[in-house]
Enzyme design. Structure first.
Site, PDB file in Angstrom:
ATOM      1  N   LYS A  83       1.511  -1.374  -0.026  1.00 13.07           N
ATOM      2  CA  LYS A  83      -0.002   0.111   0.280  1.00 13.07           C
ATOM      3  C   LYS A  83       0.939   1.252  -0.397  1.00 13.07           C
ATOM      4  O   LYS A  83       1.754   1.215   0.286  1.00 13.07           O
ATOM      5  CB  LYS A  83      -1.280   0.049   1.485  1.00 13.07           C
ATOM      6  N   HIS A 137       2.194   7.526   1.930  1.00 16.40           N
ATOM      7  CA  HIS A 137       1.788   8.024   2.028  1.00 16.40           C
ATOM      8  C   HIS A 137       2.578   9.434   2.684  1.00 16.40           C
ATOM      9  O   HIS A 137       3.451   8.940   4.162  1.00 16.40           O
ATOM     10  CB  HIS A 137       0.968   8.344   0.950  1.00 16.40           C
ATOM     11  N   HIS A 145       2.369   8.395   6.883  1.00 13.58           N
ATOM     12  CA  HIS A 145       3.369   8.110   7.627  1.00 13.58           C
ATOM     13  C   HIS A 145       4.169   9.013   7.921  1.00 13.58           C
ATOM     14  O   HIS A 145       5.081   8.781   8.787  1.00 13.58           O
ATOM     15  CB  HIS A 145       3.533   6.705   6.229  1.00 13.58           C
TER      16      HIS A 145
HETATM   17  N1  ARG Z   1       0.436  -0.824   9.687  1.00 12.11           N
HETATM   18  C1  ARG Z   1       0.237  -0.004  10.505  1.00 12.11           C
HETATM   19  C2  ARG Z   1      -1.014   0.333   9.354  1.00 12.11           C
HETATM   20  O1  ARG Z   1      -0.002   1.555   8.267  1.00 12.11           O
HETATM   21  C3  ARG Z   1       0.406   0.761  11.495  1.00 12.11           C
HETATM   22  C4  ARG Z   1       0.991  -0.709  12.800  1.00 12.11           C
HETATM   23  C5  ARG Z   1       0.603   0.151  14.405  1.00 12.11           C
HETATM   24  N2  ARG Z   1       0.847  -0.487  15.395  1.00 12.11           N
HETATM   25  C6  ARG Z   1       0.481  -1.726  15.389  1.00 12.11           C
HETATM   26  N3  ARG Z   1       1.622  -2.763  16.546  1.00 12.11           N
HETATM   27  N4  ARG Z   1      -0.546  -2.222  15.324  1.00 12.11           N
HETATM   28  O2  ARG Z   1      -2.515   1.566   9.871  1.00 12.11           O
END
Ligand code: ARG
Length: 578
Positions: free
Chosen positions: A132, A135, A138
């Site tokens: 994905k 962007h 982040h």
């Molecule tokens: N990959 C997730 C996202 O982009 C964020 C992860 C955050 N960390 C966690 N331990 N849930 O939304």
């Protein structure tokens, strides 16, 4: 300033003990009562005596007068009263002898402490979802997370930075289906993550259709995608090989962005790593009687805590985002034995974290209160909101690219002969974005105005980096730096700059207490303002008298150390020439 505040507080505590032996007030309490007056005319530090009035049974102005009379810390400060306030003015000799002395001695270590020594902090941040787009949403998790790591390290904590990659999930089924249909090895190799994102966007558009344009959703494709993911879960080698390759391609791209930011991670264990670690936690939930069936799905009811249920297993038995987070937290506790685990994500995930933190507590893990969620607001650019699925997104690397290009144009105009032009343009362009982003409290929604962020005037990153470069160029021309005599610095601008520099450690503490890197950004702006007014009012290298010149050079060196450290704490690079 913390040492001075502590000294003032302890001398005031002594005095109060002498005035009213029965109602002692701890020096720690007095320390917390000392404030920075809004106006320099009211001194450098003030003690409002209102709170003392009950204990001491005296009117605040009388307390102030009495304390001023017997004040015994003359080596640090002089004292004055104004109504119920006791106002302290720090002695110039203290500022030069002690504050400047300490900065010159400790250099880039000034402001550090080892209060966190022996303690472990793990930080989960950045964590993009592979395939994905990475962007601008982040940006927050990446720079707030890394800055919190650096701030903890500055306090002596041992830190582990974890990039919890979103490397498992149905998006890979979609991507594999899309790749088989429209993709090619060559295109992915050539275009890297851009190709993956295009494929991903295309497959999503196709699956969901478009009502306005009269295009029906493609359910066959949706089924196919689901099937490809199911095959992955069952260990299908071909699909797993593609999956690994997509991750590799994505990581290569992320690395470029991380290196522009000067960020490295200690672990890249992503979601897929926890697949075989979830069953044990699900079993424990069951044993403890926490799981409830709800329309076939397994949930933990959180009604008693005024939250919707936490989903643990779908109807088909597959696990969910919270299930994985619980397993990951247990694994990290066992692996790192953390004293604190910090998660940095957008505020949109606040409920998710509140829910699974609660579940961990209900499971009986006594470390549940060591889990900290640090949320941040949304980001838009020049007023435009982001949409993730439609392809209408601004990628972080494109934002950096735009910033770098614009800075390069400005530099070509202003300083065409600069060495290392590309590296400097990158440091300043990326720095401008970070600085602008970290200028606001993290929880606020931010609208990025690119022009404003890149300006060399105003409270921007380029301005802060330029101020730093200015200190470098003065020091280069000055040659050596020596400790000046205690009475060499006298003007308001010189003394004010020292006062600001002396607050560094305190501001770092505040940033940590609130998990708020923007506190450091504001400090940087205070330093820049104080330095620039010193620079404009007080000739440094052209100062007539040698003592004054040496003292001003020393003050410039102190600014250079503190500004450099502070900029690094918010992930900003410090080129010596711009
Ligand atoms: N990959 C997730 C996202 O982009 C964020 C992860 C955050 N960390 C966690 N331990 N849930 O939304």
């Amino acid at each position: 300033m913390q040492k001075l505040k502590a000294a003032l507080a302890s001398s005031l505590a002594e005095e109060i003990k002498a005035i009213a032996p029965d109602s002692a007030i701890a020096s720690e309490e007095l320390y917390d009562m000392l404030e920075y007056p809004p106006d320099a005319k009211m001194g450098d530090l003030a003690l409002p005596c209102f709170k003392l009035s009950r204990t001491l049974r005296m009117a605040p102005p009388a307390i102030a007068a009495k304390l001023a009379e017997g004040f015994g810390a003359g080596e640090y400060a002089t004292v004055d009263t104004a109504g119920g306030y006791l106002n302290f003015t720090i002695n110039p000799a203290y500022l030069t002898g002690t504050v400047l002395g300490e900065i010159l001695e400790k250099k880039e270590n000034y402001g550090k402490s080892d209060i966190g020594a022996g303690k472990e902090v793990v930080l989960d941040y950045s964590s993009p979802n592979v395939a994905k787009p990475f962007h601008i949403g982040h940006l927050g998790t990446t720079v707030i997370g890394h800055s919190l790591k650096l701030l903890h390290e500055f306090r002596g904590y041992h830190c582990t930075g974890i990039n919890y990659l979103g490397d498992w999930g149905t998006q890979f089924g979609k991507l594999i289906a899309a790749y088989r249909m429209w993709g090619s090895k060559e295109a992915v190799e050539e275009r890297g993550i851009d190709e993956l994102v295009d494929l991903y966007v295309r497959v999503n558009n196709e699956i969901s259709g478009n009502e306005e344009k009269g295009i029906a959703p493609n359910t066959a494709l949706a089924d196919e995608a689901r099937n490809e993911f199911r095959k992955m879960e069952q260990g299908d080698e071909e699909n797993l090989a593609l999956w690994k390759w997509f991750i590799e391609i994505s990581l290569k791209e992320y690395e470029k962005t991380y290196s522009q930011l000067g960020i490295t991670f200690d672990s890249y264990k992503g979601e897929s790593f926890y697949t075989d670690k979830m069953p044990a936690q699900v079993e424990l939930l069951r044993e403890k009687g926490l799981l409830k069936l709800d329309d076939g799905a397994s949930i933990v009811d959180l009604e008693a805590y005024k939250m919707p249920p936490c989903l643990i297993l779908k109807r088909d038995g597959s696990t969910l985002y919270p299930t994985r987070d619980i397993a990951a937290a247990v694994y990290r506790k066992n692996t790192y034995n953390f004293d604190k685990a910090i998660y940095v994500t957008s505020a949109g995930q606040s409920l998710h974290f509140a829910q699974w933190f609660k579940v961990v507590e209900l499971m009986g893990y006594d470390w549940h209160d060591q889990l900290v969620h640090v949320p941040y607001g949304t980001v838009s650019i020049n007023g435009a909101k982001l949409a993730t699925r439609t392809g209408n997104v601004i990628l972080l690397k494109d934002l950096f690219g735009m910033a770098i290009e614009k800075v390069a144009d400005i530099m070509n105009e202003k300083n065409p002969n600069l060495e290392n032009k590309d590296a400097v343009a990158e440091a300043v362009g990326v720095g401008a974005i970070i600085f602008y982003y970290l200028s606001n409290n993290r929880i606020k929604d931010i609208n990025f105005m690119l022009e404003d962020a890149l300006s060399f005037e105003g409270n921007t990153g380029p301005y802060a980096q330029y101020t730093y470069a200015r200190t470098c160029s003065i020091l280069e021309r000055a040659g050596s730096v020596e400790m000046p005599a205690a009475d060499a610095l006298k003007t308001d601008e010189e003394l004010n700059l020292l006062k600001v520099l002396s607050q560094f450690s305190e501001r770092v503490d505040n940033a940590l207490k609130d998990y708020e890197p923007s506190t450091v950004t504001r400090f940087i702006l205070d330093v820049c303002a104080a330095f620039n007014s010193f620079y404009h009012e007080c000739p440094i290298l052209s100062s007539e008298d040698e003592n004054t010149k040496a003292a001003r050079v020393a003050l410039t060196a102190a600014t250079n150390y503190v500004l450099g450290s502070a900029l690094h704490l918010i992930c900003i690079k410090t080129p010596e020439k711009i």
